[in-house]
Motif scaffolding. Structure first.
Motif, PDB file in Angstrom:
ATOM      1  N   THR A   1       0.829  -1.208   0.000  1.00  0.00           N
ATOM      2  CA  THR A   1       0.000   0.000   0.000  1.00  0.00           C
ATOM      3  C   THR A   1       0.863   1.257   0.000  1.00  0.00           C
ATOM      4  OG1 THR A   1      -1.710  -1.178   1.258  1.00  0.00           O
ATOM      5  CG2 THR A   1      -1.854   1.221   1.190  1.00  0.00           C
ATOM      6  N   ALA A   2       1.922   1.234   0.806  1.00  0.00           N
ATOM      7  CA  ALA A   2       2.839   2.378   0.848  1.00  0.00           C
ATOM      8  C   ALA A   2       3.485   2.616  -0.508  1.00  0.00           C
ATOM      9  CB  ALA A   2       3.910   2.135   1.915  1.00  0.00           C
ATOM     10  N   MET A   3       3.837   1.524  -1.193  1.00  0.00           N
ATOM     11  CA  MET A   3       4.460   1.650  -2.508  1.00  0.00           C
ATOM     12  C   MET A   3       3.502   2.276  -3.515  1.00  0.00           C
ATOM     13  SD  MET A   3       6.053  -1.340  -4.965  1.00  0.00           S
ATOM     14  CE  MET A   3       7.134  -1.907  -3.661  1.00  0.00           C
ATOM     15  N   LEU A   4       2.225   1.854  -3.465  1.00  0.00           N
ATOM     16  CA  LEU A   4       1.231   2.392  -4.392  1.00  0.00           C
ATOM     17  C   LEU A   4       1.013   3.881  -4.148  1.00  0.00           C
ATOM     18  CD1 LEU A   4      -0.859   1.858  -6.609  1.00  0.00           C
ATOM     19  CD2 LEU A   4      -2.502   1.277  -4.820  1.00  0.00           C
ATOM     20  N   ILE A   5       0.882   4.273  -2.877  1.00  0.00           N
ATOM     21  CA  ILE A   5       0.664   5.685  -2.543  1.00  0.00           C
ATOM     22  C   ILE A   5       1.885   6.518  -2.942  1.00  0.00           C
ATOM     23  CG2 ILE A   5       0.304   7.321  -0.652  1.00  0.00           C
ATOM     24  CD1 ILE A   5      -1.199   5.102   0.830  1.00  0.00           C
ATOM     25  N   ALA A   6       3.078   6.011  -2.637  1.00  0.00           N
ATOM     26  CA  ALA A   6       4.307   6.736  -2.978  1.00  0.00           C
ATOM     27  C   ALA A   6       4.450   6.886  -4.488  1.00  0.00           C
ATOM     28  CB  ALA A   6       5.520   6.009  -2.397  1.00  0.00           C
ATOM     29  N   THR A   7       4.031   5.868  -5.236  1.00  0.00           N
ATOM     30  CA  THR A   7       4.108   5.928  -6.696  1.00  0.00           C
ATOM     31  C   THR A   7       3.195   7.023  -7.243  1.00  0.00           C
ATOM     32  OG1 THR A   7       4.607   3.567  -6.855  1.00  0.00           O
ATOM     33  CG2 THR A   7       3.763   4.637  -8.834  1.00  0.00           C
ATOM     34  N   ILE A   8       1.953   7.050  -6.759  1.00  0.00           N
ATOM     35  CA  ILE A   8       0.994   8.059  -7.219  1.00  0.00           C
ATOM     36  C   ILE A   8       1.468   9.459  -6.846  1.00  0.00           C
ATOM     37  CG2 ILE A   8      -1.361   8.931  -6.970  1.00  0.00           C
ATOM     38  CD1 ILE A   8      -2.242   6.026  -6.496  1.00  0.00           C
ATOM     39  N   LEU A   9       1.893   9.629  -5.592  1.00  0.00           N
ATOM     40  CA  LEU A   9       2.377  10.940  -5.153  1.00  0.00           C
ATOM     41  C   LEU A   9       3.631  11.340  -5.912  1.00  0.00           C
ATOM     42  CD1 LEU A   9       1.860  10.706  -1.274  1.00  0.00           C
ATOM     43  CD2 LEU A   9       0.462  11.952  -2.943  1.00  0.00           C
ATOM     44  N   GLY A  10       4.494  10.358  -6.176  1.00  0.00           N
ATOM     45  CA  GLY A  10       5.708  10.644  -6.939  1.00  0.00           C
ATOM     46  C   GLY A  10       5.406  11.147  -8.340  1.00  0.00           C
ATOM     47  N   CYS A  11       4.390  10.537  -8.982  1.00  0.00           N
ATOM     48  CA  CYS A  11       3.974  10.987 -10.318  1.00  0.00           C
ATOM     49  C   CYS A  11       3.460  12.423 -10.274  1.00  0.00           C
ATOM     50  CB  CYS A  11       2.889  10.068 -10.868  1.00  0.00           C
ATOM     51  SG  CYS A  11       3.435   8.397 -11.254  1.00  0.00           S
ATOM     52  N   LEU A  12       2.640  12.719  -9.269  1.00  0.00           N
ATOM     53  CA  LEU A  12       2.086  14.073  -9.137  1.00  0.00           C
ATOM     54  C   LEU A  12       3.181  15.096  -8.860  1.00  0.00           C
ATOM     55  CD1 LEU A  12      -1.100  13.255  -7.010  1.00  0.00           C
ATOM     56  CD2 LEU A  12      -0.998  13.782  -9.457  1.00  0.00           C
ATOM     57  N   ILE A  13       4.131  14.723  -8.003  1.00  0.00           N
ATOM     58  CA  ILE A  13       5.237  15.624  -7.695  1.00  0.00           C
ATOM     59  C   ILE A  13       6.113  15.833  -8.937  1.00  0.00           C
ATOM     60  CG2 ILE A  13       7.389  15.846  -6.378  1.00  0.00           C
ATOM     61  CD1 ILE A  13       5.926  14.427  -4.077  1.00  0.00           C
ATOM     62  N   GLY A  14       6.352  14.744  -9.673  1.00  0.00           N
ATOM     63  CA  GLY A  14       7.130  14.860 -10.906  1.00  0.00           C
ATOM     64  C   GLY A  14       6.476  15.799 -11.908  1.00  0.00           C
ATOM     65  N   MET A  15       5.144  15.686 -12.024  1.00  0.00           N
ATOM     66  CA  MET A  15       4.415  16.588 -12.926  1.00  0.00           C
ATOM     67  C   MET A  15       4.539  18.032 -12.455  1.00  0.00           C
ATOM     68  SD  MET A  15       0.976  14.301 -13.464  1.00  0.00           S
ATOM     69  CE  MET A  15       0.051  15.670 -14.142  1.00  0.00           C
ATOM     70  N   GLY A  16       4.470  18.234 -11.119  1.00  0.00           N
ATOM     71  CA  GLY A  16       4.595  19.586 -10.595  1.00  0.00           C
ATOM     72  C   GLY A  16       5.962  20.176 -10.835  1.00  0.00           C
ATOM     73  N   VAL A  17       6.985  19.365 -10.657  1.00  0.00           N
ATOM     74  CA  VAL A  17       8.352  19.826 -10.900  1.00  0.00           C
ATOM     75  C   VAL A  17       8.552  20.187 -12.370  1.00  0.00           C
ATOM     76  CG1 VAL A  17      10.775  19.094 -10.914  1.00  0.00           C
ATOM     77  CG2 VAL A  17       9.337  18.531  -8.964  1.00  0.00           C
ATOM     78  N   GLU A  18       7.989  19.363 -13.269  1.00  0.00           N
ATOM     79  CA  GLU A  18       8.105  19.638 -14.696  1.00  0.00           C
ATOM     80  C   GLU A  18       7.426  20.953 -15.072  1.00  0.00           C
ATOM     81  OE1 GLU A  18       9.431  17.877 -17.799  1.00  0.00           O
ATOM     82  OE2 GLU A  18      10.699  17.808 -16.035  1.00  0.00           O
ATOM     83  N   ARG A  19       6.254  21.181 -14.522  1.00  0.00           N
ATOM     84  CA  ARG A  19       5.544  22.426 -14.828  1.00  0.00           C
ATOM     85  C   ARG A  19       6.276  23.642 -14.281  1.00  0.00           C
ATOM     86  NH1 ARG A  19      -0.846  20.794 -13.679  1.00  0.00           N
ATOM     87  NH2 ARG A  19      -1.034  19.320 -15.424  1.00  0.00           N
ATOM     88  N   THR A  20       6.880  23.466 -13.106  1.00  0.00           N
ATOM     89  CA  THR A  20       7.622  24.572 -12.488  1.00  0.00           C
ATOM     90  C   THR A  20       8.816  24.976 -13.326  1.00  0.00           C
ATOM     91  OG1 THR A  20       6.951  23.850 -10.281  1.00  0.00           O
ATOM     92  CG2 THR A  20       8.847  25.324 -10.431  1.00  0.00           C
ATOM     93  N   HIS A  21       9.492  23.961 -13.893  1.00  0.00           N
ATOM     94  CA  HIS A  21      10.687  24.229 -14.689  1.00  0.00           C
ATOM     95  C   HIS A  21      10.392  24.310 -16.176  1.00  0.00           C
ATOM     96  CE1 HIS A  21      12.368  22.679 -10.885  1.00  0.00           C
ATOM     97  NE2 HIS A  21      13.429  23.420 -11.184  1.00  0.00           N
ATOM     98  N   GLY A  22       9.117  24.049 -16.522  1.00  0.00           N
ATOM     99  CA  GLY A  22       8.772  24.057 -17.951  1.00  0.00           C
ATOM    100  C   GLY A  22       8.569  25.430 -18.489  1.00  0.00           C
TER     101      GLY A  22
END
Length: 235
Positions: free
Chosen positions: A214-235
């Motif tokens: 369960t922790a892995m699934l939550i971390a994966t989803i949050l990681g994707c969202l954070i990655g998208m946020g980082v990309e938009r910030t630097h995009g």
């Protein structure tokens, strides 16, 4: 790794990955033998379940005579992350037939997913069924053979951990992550490392409150969202 998407290239690209499969597969075979599971049942489990982490859990639950319902729920929770991986791969093969998509998705694993995400960095973000089938089937057969070998040799190995077999999966994932990071030229290495560190920290915290899967699934989803946020910030 090159931009070649032929069947032969798929076998060549997956070769380093299957060495990790051999170590983990042998370890599982030994564990299954210790749990009293016959080698032919190990072969069937590897062919039908085909999931390292799930198979380790199932072997333990079988030895403890756990109910089938508990095994089923555990397997679904542990492998729920595969739906996210499949959705990530889907856009690259959307032009292929439904049958091709089903065949690729059925044998997709953490390792072949990571391999495919690394491959697109060399192929102008394209993937072909021939390459995918070679990688998937190659890994599938090696995993089955390795687990059976481990089950047959289980009586000769008193402690698989003494050989470091339990660390094979970790080492393999570290290698795949490294190749993905250095191969993706569209994003600075520092930015990728930033997201990796954040996900590791989240996983560490989440495992204090949730089961590992369960922790892995939550971390994966949050990681994707954070990655998208980082990309938009630097995009």
């Amino acid at each position: 790794m090159t931009g070649d998407l032929s069947f032969r290239a798929g076998l060549k690209d997956v070769l380093p990955t299957v060495f990790g499969y051999i170590g983990v597969g042998l370890a599982f075979g030994v564990v299954a033998h210790t749990a009293g599971i016959a080698w032919w049942l190990v072969a069937l489990m590897s062919l039908i379940v085909y999931g390292g982490s799930v198979q380790f859990v199932l072997a333990t639950m079988l030895a403890a005579a756990s109910p089938i319902s508990a095994m089923l729920v555990s397997a679904i929770l542990i492998n729920s992350r595969m739906s996210l991986m499949s959705m990530t791969v889907a856009p690259y093969i959307k032009e292929e037939s439904l049958l091709q998509n089903i065949m690729i998705g059925t044998l997709l694993t953490d390792e072949t997913f990571a391999l495919s995400m690394n491959k697109v960095n060399y192929t102008d973000h394209k993937l072909k069924p021939a390459w995918f089938h070679a990688a998937n089937v190659g890994a599938y057969l090696v995993w089955m053979l390795a687990t059976v070998a481990g089950a047959l040799l289980g009586g000769l190995i008193a402690n698989s951990n003494a050989f470091g077999l339990d660390f094979a999966a970790v080492a393999m994932f570290i290698g795949l992550l490294y190749l993905q990071m250095i191969g993706d030229r569209s994003k600075p290495l520092g930015r990728q490392a930033q997201v990796v560190v954040i996900v590791i920290a989240m996983m560490y915290v989440l495992m204090r409150f949730f089961p590992g899967a369960t922790a892995m699934l939550i971390a994966t989803i949050l990681g994707c969202l954070i990655g998208m946020g980082v990309e938009r910030t630097h995009g």
